[in-house]
Design a protein around this motif. Structure first.
Motif, mmCIF file in Angstrom:
data_model
loop_
_atom_site.group_PDB
_atom_site.id
_atom_site.type_symbol
_atom_site.label_atom_id
_atom_site.label_comp_id
_atom_site.label_asym_id
_atom_site.label_seq_id
_atom_site.Cartn_x
_atom_site.Cartn_y
_atom_site.Cartn_z
ATOM 1 N N VAL A 19 0.945 -1.160 -0.049
ATOM 2 C CA VAL A 19 -0.136 -0.008 -0.117
ATOM 3 C C VAL A 19 0.726 1.148 -0.100
ATOM 4 C CG1 VAL A 19 -1.781 1.427 1.387
ATOM 5 C CG2 VAL A 19 -1.894 -1.267 1.143
ATOM 6 N N LEU A 20 1.878 1.300 0.693
ATOM 7 C CA LEU A 20 2.921 2.421 0.816
ATOM 8 C C LEU A 20 3.548 2.543 -0.402
ATOM 9 C CD1 LEU A 20 4.523 1.881 4.443
ATOM 10 C CD2 LEU A 20 2.615 3.329 3.803
ATOM 11 N N SER A 21 3.834 1.574 -1.092
ATOM 12 C CA SER A 21 4.396 1.412 -2.534
ATOM 13 C C SER A 21 3.432 2.046 -3.354
ATOM 14 C CB SER A 21 5.026 0.160 -2.934
ATOM 15 O OG SER A 21 6.091 -0.138 -2.011
ATOM 16 N N LEU A 22 2.495 1.501 -3.266
ATOM 17 C CA LEU A 22 1.510 2.112 -4.419
ATOM 18 C C LEU A 22 0.997 3.363 -4.149
ATOM 19 C CD1 LEU A 22 -0.645 1.178 -6.719
ATOM 20 C CD2 LEU A 22 -2.143 0.588 -4.794
ATOM 21 N N LEU A 23 1.045 3.963 -3.023
ATOM 22 C CA LEU A 23 0.631 5.621 -2.618
ATOM 23 C C LEU A 23 2.028 6.415 -2.355
ATOM 24 C CD1 LEU A 23 -2.544 4.608 -0.717
ATOM 25 C CD2 LEU A 23 -2.519 5.220 -3.070
ATOM 26 N N LEU A 28 0.459 10.115 3.548
ATOM 27 C CA LEU A 28 -0.107 9.038 4.241
ATOM 28 C C LEU A 28 -0.320 9.406 5.782
ATOM 29 C CD1 LEU A 28 1.110 6.200 2.304
ATOM 30 C CD2 LEU A 28 -0.959 7.543 1.805
ATOM 31 N N VAL A 29 -1.379 8.899 6.167
ATOM 32 C CA VAL A 29 -1.644 8.669 7.647
ATOM 33 C C VAL A 29 -2.133 7.267 8.024
ATOM 34 C CG1 VAL A 29 -2.972 9.235 9.837
ATOM 35 C CG2 VAL A 29 -2.369 11.133 8.050
ATOM 36 N N VAL A 30 -1.214 6.499 8.800
ATOM 37 C CA VAL A 30 -1.691 5.063 9.235
ATOM 38 C C VAL A 30 -2.356 5.165 10.468
ATOM 39 C CG1 VAL A 30 -0.552 2.863 9.533
ATOM 40 C CG2 VAL A 30 0.385 4.315 7.697
ATOM 41 N N ILE A 31 -3.437 4.780 10.658
ATOM 42 C CA ILE A 31 -4.453 4.467 11.722
ATOM 43 C C ILE A 31 -4.575 3.323 12.289
ATOM 44 C CG2 ILE A 31 -6.211 5.360 12.951
ATOM 45 C CD1 ILE A 31 -6.479 7.462 10.909
ATOM 46 N N ILE A 54 4.764 9.746 5.738
ATOM 47 C CA ILE A 54 3.958 9.038 6.359
ATOM 48 C C ILE A 54 3.789 9.641 7.675
ATOM 49 C CG2 ILE A 54 3.630 6.969 7.336
ATOM 50 C CD1 ILE A 54 5.618 5.711 4.991
ATOM 51 N N ASN A 55 2.322 9.616 8.343
ATOM 52 C CA ASN A 55 2.361 9.746 9.506
ATOM 53 C C ASN A 55 1.638 8.731 10.271
ATOM 54 O OD1 ASN A 55 3.455 12.794 10.115
ATOM 55 N ND2 ASN A 55 2.197 13.275 8.628
#
Length: 74
Positions: A19-23, A28-31, A54-55
Motif C-alpha cells: 500500500v505504501l509503495s502504491l501510494l 499518508l496517515v496510518v491509523i 507518512i504519519n
C-alpha cells in the motif's frame, strides 16, 4: 487478511508495504487500533517516513504502562 485475533508485526508489514509503495506520491496517515503492535510498526514506519510522507497514530490498551526513556548521559 483472513485471520482471527491480532496480527503480528510481520503480517502487518506485509499488508502495509504494498500500500505504501502504491501510494508513495501521497501524504499518508496510518491509523491503527490497540491490536496493532505499535512499537515495532512505529519504528518501521518512522524509518520509511524518511523517504516518504507518512504519519501514524495507534491506540493503546488501557493497561499499557509508560516506560520513559532514561537519560543516561549524566
Amino acid at each position: 487478511m483472513n485471520k482471527k485475533g491480532s496480527t503480528n508485526f510481520l503480517d502487518q508489514k506485509a499488508l502495509i508495504r504494498p500500500v505504501l509503495s502504491l501510494l508513495k506520491k501521497y501524504k499518508l496517515v496510518v491509523i491503527g487500533d490497540s491490536e496493532i503492535h505499535g512499537v515495532e510498526l512505529s519504528y518501521w514506519l518512522k524509518i520509511r517516513a524518511i523517504t516518504q510522507k507518512i504519519n501514524f497514530i495507534f491506540g493503546q490498551k488501557q493497561d499499557t504502562k509508560e516506560n520513559p526513556v532514561k537519560n543516561t548521559s549524566h
